[in-house]
Design a protein around this motif. Sequence first.
Motif, PDB file in Angstrom:
ATOM      1  N   LYS A   1       0.796  -1.219   0.000  1.00  0.00           N
ATOM      2  CA  LYS A   1       0.000   0.000   0.000  1.00  0.00           C
ATOM      3  C   LYS A   1       0.833   1.276   0.000  1.00  0.00           C
ATOM      4  O   LYS A   1       0.300   2.349  -0.221  1.00  0.00           O
ATOM      5  CB  LYS A   1      -0.940  -0.004   1.195  1.00  0.00           C
ATOM      6  CG  LYS A   1      -1.957  -1.126   1.110  1.00  0.00           C
ATOM      7  CD  LYS A   1      -2.912  -1.088   2.257  1.00  0.00           C
ATOM      8  CE  LYS A   1      -3.934  -2.198   2.096  1.00  0.00           C
ATOM      9  NZ  LYS A   1      -4.849  -2.288   3.213  1.00  0.00           N
ATOM     10  N   ASP A   2       2.134   1.177   0.281  1.00  0.00           N
ATOM     11  CA  ASP A   2       2.976   2.380   0.253  1.00  0.00           C
ATOM     12  C   ASP A   2       4.358   2.030  -0.284  1.00  0.00           C
ATOM     13  O   ASP A   2       4.710   0.861  -0.412  1.00  0.00           O
ATOM     14  CB  ASP A   2       3.067   3.026   1.646  1.00  0.00           C
ATOM     15  CG  ASP A   2       3.564   2.061   2.705  1.00  0.00           C
ATOM     16  OD1 ASP A   2       4.677   1.524   2.542  1.00  0.00           O
ATOM     17  OD2 ASP A   2       2.845   1.848   3.690  1.00  0.00           O
ATOM     18  N   PHE A   3       5.133   3.075  -0.583  1.00  0.00           N
ATOM     19  CA  PHE A   3       6.439   2.882  -1.214  1.00  0.00           C
ATOM     20  C   PHE A   3       7.414   2.157  -0.285  1.00  0.00           C
ATOM     21  O   PHE A   3       8.211   1.341  -0.739  1.00  0.00           O
ATOM     22  CB  PHE A   3       7.013   4.233  -1.649  1.00  0.00           C
ATOM     23  CG  PHE A   3       8.250   4.100  -2.476  1.00  0.00           C
ATOM     24  CD1 PHE A   3       8.189   3.604  -3.771  1.00  0.00           C
ATOM     25  CD2 PHE A   3       9.486   4.453  -1.959  1.00  0.00           C
ATOM     26  CE1 PHE A   3       9.332   3.465  -4.541  1.00  0.00           C
ATOM     27  CE2 PHE A   3      10.640   4.320  -2.717  1.00  0.00           C
ATOM     28  CZ  PHE A   3      10.560   3.825  -4.008  1.00  0.00           C
TER      29      PHE A   3
ATOM     30  N   GLN B   1       1.497  -4.412  -8.270  1.00  0.00           N
ATOM     31  CA  GLN B   1       0.644  -4.468  -7.081  1.00  0.00           C
ATOM     32  C   GLN B   1       0.617  -3.114  -6.373  1.00  0.00           C
ATOM     33  O   GLN B   1      -0.443  -2.664  -5.924  1.00  0.00           O
ATOM     34  CB  GLN B   1       1.143  -5.545  -6.116  1.00  0.00           C
ATOM     35  CG  GLN B   1       0.894  -6.949  -6.597  1.00  0.00           C
ATOM     36  CD  GLN B   1       1.495  -8.007  -5.690  1.00  0.00           C
ATOM     37  OE1 GLN B   1       2.535  -7.790  -5.054  1.00  0.00           O
ATOM     38  NE2 GLN B   1       0.855  -9.160  -5.619  1.00  0.00           N
ATOM     39  N   PHE B   2       1.772  -2.470  -6.279  1.00  0.00           N
ATOM     40  CA  PHE B   2       1.854  -1.148  -5.656  1.00  0.00           C
ATOM     41  C   PHE B   2       1.025  -0.134  -6.436  1.00  0.00           C
ATOM     42  O   PHE B   2       0.227   0.616  -5.866  1.00  0.00           O
ATOM     43  CB  PHE B   2       3.319  -0.707  -5.586  1.00  0.00           C
ATOM     44  CG  PHE B   2       3.515   0.724  -5.189  1.00  0.00           C
ATOM     45  CD1 PHE B   2       3.227   1.149  -3.903  1.00  0.00           C
ATOM     46  CD2 PHE B   2       3.998   1.652  -6.098  1.00  0.00           C
ATOM     47  CE1 PHE B   2       3.410   2.473  -3.529  1.00  0.00           C
ATOM     48  CE2 PHE B   2       4.185   2.964  -5.738  1.00  0.00           C
ATOM     49  CZ  PHE B   2       3.893   3.384  -4.455  1.00  0.00           C
TER      50      PHE B   2
ATOM     51  N   ASN C   1      -2.515   2.152  -5.479  1.00  0.00           N
ATOM     52  CA  ASN C   1      -2.230   3.548  -5.194  1.00  0.00           C
ATOM     53  C   ASN C   1      -2.603   4.519  -6.303  1.00  0.00           C
ATOM     54  O   ASN C   1      -3.334   5.466  -6.058  1.00  0.00           O
ATOM     55  CB  ASN C   1      -0.739   3.712  -4.852  1.00  0.00           C
ATOM     56  CG  ASN C   1      -0.411   3.077  -3.527  1.00  0.00           C
ATOM     57  OD1 ASN C   1      -0.764   3.591  -2.492  1.00  0.00           O
ATOM     58  ND2 ASN C   1       0.213   1.915  -3.563  1.00  0.00           N
ATOM     59  N   PHE C   2      -2.121   4.314  -7.494  1.00  0.00           N
ATOM     60  CA  PHE C   2      -2.271   5.358  -8.510  1.00  0.00           C
ATOM     61  C   PHE C   2      -3.161   4.968  -9.680  1.00  0.00           C
ATOM     62  O   PHE C   2      -4.003   5.731 -10.096  1.00  0.00           O
ATOM     63  CB  PHE C   2      -0.895   5.786  -9.032  1.00  0.00           C
ATOM     64  CG  PHE C   2       0.016   6.261  -7.945  1.00  0.00           C
ATOM     65  CD1 PHE C   2      -0.236   7.441  -7.276  1.00  0.00           C
ATOM     66  CD2 PHE C   2       1.110   5.504  -7.566  1.00  0.00           C
ATOM     67  CE1 PHE C   2       0.587   7.868  -6.255  1.00  0.00           C
ATOM     68  CE2 PHE C   2       1.952   5.934  -6.556  1.00  0.00           C
ATOM     69  CZ  PHE C   2       1.683   7.122  -5.904  1.00  0.00           C
ATOM     70  N   LYS C   3      -2.953   3.817 -10.247  1.00  0.00           N
ATOM     71  CA  LYS C   3      -3.654   3.386 -11.452  1.00  0.00           C
ATOM     72  C   LYS C   3      -3.516   4.409 -12.575  1.00  0.00           C
ATOM     73  O   LYS C   3      -4.438   4.636 -13.343  1.00  0.00           O
ATOM     74  CB  LYS C   3      -5.127   3.114 -11.155  1.00  0.00           C
ATOM     75  CG  LYS C   3      -5.350   1.926 -10.252  1.00  0.00           C
ATOM     76  CD  LYS C   3      -6.809   1.592 -10.140  1.00  0.00           C
ATOM     77  CE  LYS C   3      -7.003   0.432  -9.194  1.00  0.00           C
ATOM     78  NZ  LYS C   3      -8.384   0.091  -8.987  1.00  0.00           N
ATOM     79  N   GLY C   4      -2.352   5.025 -12.657  1.00  0.00           N
ATOM     80  CA  GLY C   4      -2.072   5.989 -13.712  1.00  0.00           C
ATOM     81  C   GLY C   4      -1.220   5.373 -14.800  1.00  0.00           C
ATOM     82  O   GLY C   4      -1.215   4.156 -14.996  1.00  0.00           O
ATOM     83  N   PRO C   5      -0.466   6.207 -15.524  1.00  0.00           N
ATOM     84  CA  PRO C   5       0.363   5.700 -16.626  1.00  0.00           C
ATOM     85  C   PRO C   5       1.396   4.658 -16.189  1.00  0.00           C
ATOM     86  O   PRO C   5       1.642   3.698 -16.916  1.00  0.00           O
ATOM     87  CB  PRO C   5       1.059   6.953 -17.155  1.00  0.00           C
ATOM     88  CG  PRO C   5       0.234   8.094 -16.685  1.00  0.00           C
ATOM     89  CD  PRO C   5      -0.419   7.653 -15.418  1.00  0.00           C
ATOM     90  N   LEU C   6       1.991   4.824 -14.999  1.00  0.00           N
ATOM     91  CA  LEU C   6       2.978   3.847 -14.531  1.00  0.00           C
ATOM     92  C   LEU C   6       2.317   2.493 -14.273  1.00  0.00           C
ATOM     93  O   LEU C   6       2.918   1.447 -14.505  1.00  0.00           O
ATOM     94  CB  LEU C   6       3.690   4.343 -13.274  1.00  0.00           C
ATOM     95  CG  LEU C   6       4.857   3.490 -12.781  1.00  0.00           C
ATOM     96  CD1 LEU C   6       5.895   3.295 -13.874  1.00  0.00           C
ATOM     97  CD2 LEU C   6       5.498   4.120 -11.561  1.00  0.00           C
TER      98      LEU C   6
END
Length: 196
Positions: free
Chosen positions: A3-5, A47-48, A52-57
């Motif tokens: 859930k976090d870096f 998984q991260f 968390n983001f579900k953006g381009p990365l």
Amino acid sequence: MIKDFCTLKKYIRADLYRYATSTTLKSFLRTWFTPGFRFSFWLRLTQFELHNFKGPLYIISLLVLRHYQFKYGIGIHPSTEIGPGLYIGHWGGIFINPMAKIGANVNLSPGVLVGQAYKKEGDGFGTPIIGNRVFLANNAKVVGDVVVGDDCVIGINSVLMQSIDEKSVAVGMPAKVHSHKGSSAYVGSYITYENI
């Protein structure tokens, strides 16, 4: 889940340690060419990003993970709960149901299947929960609503469809417990999540 870096780094370091017994940058670069570690790295990153983001990365990491799924024959969805210290010594024909739960420092071998029993409610319906430091040997199958305790071994070509206690060694088709020697001889070196 990741859930976090900080958790992401711990998971990747724990996975790396299973291959190199070290977490240095040199070990990372040397181990990067090991298919099992490369797959687990992209699995952890996806998984991260998934949580968390579900953006381009996320899209990039998902595409790279998908590439390695096909290249190495490893069917593990990013939503699958797998603890730190995943070790895939050899690859090919590994399939894990996304609803299964797998603990820390688990070894996956070629041909492993962790799957759901598609019966009606009750009578084994569901997906497995696999404990910590479990060794799944070549072509081992764990199917249905079963719990595999910590430090267990599922032997070569075994089909496990019932729960087993910790330190059990199960072999056969259907798998039966033959000893309680555990998995310490098979799992190898690992570090606990707290010590990463």
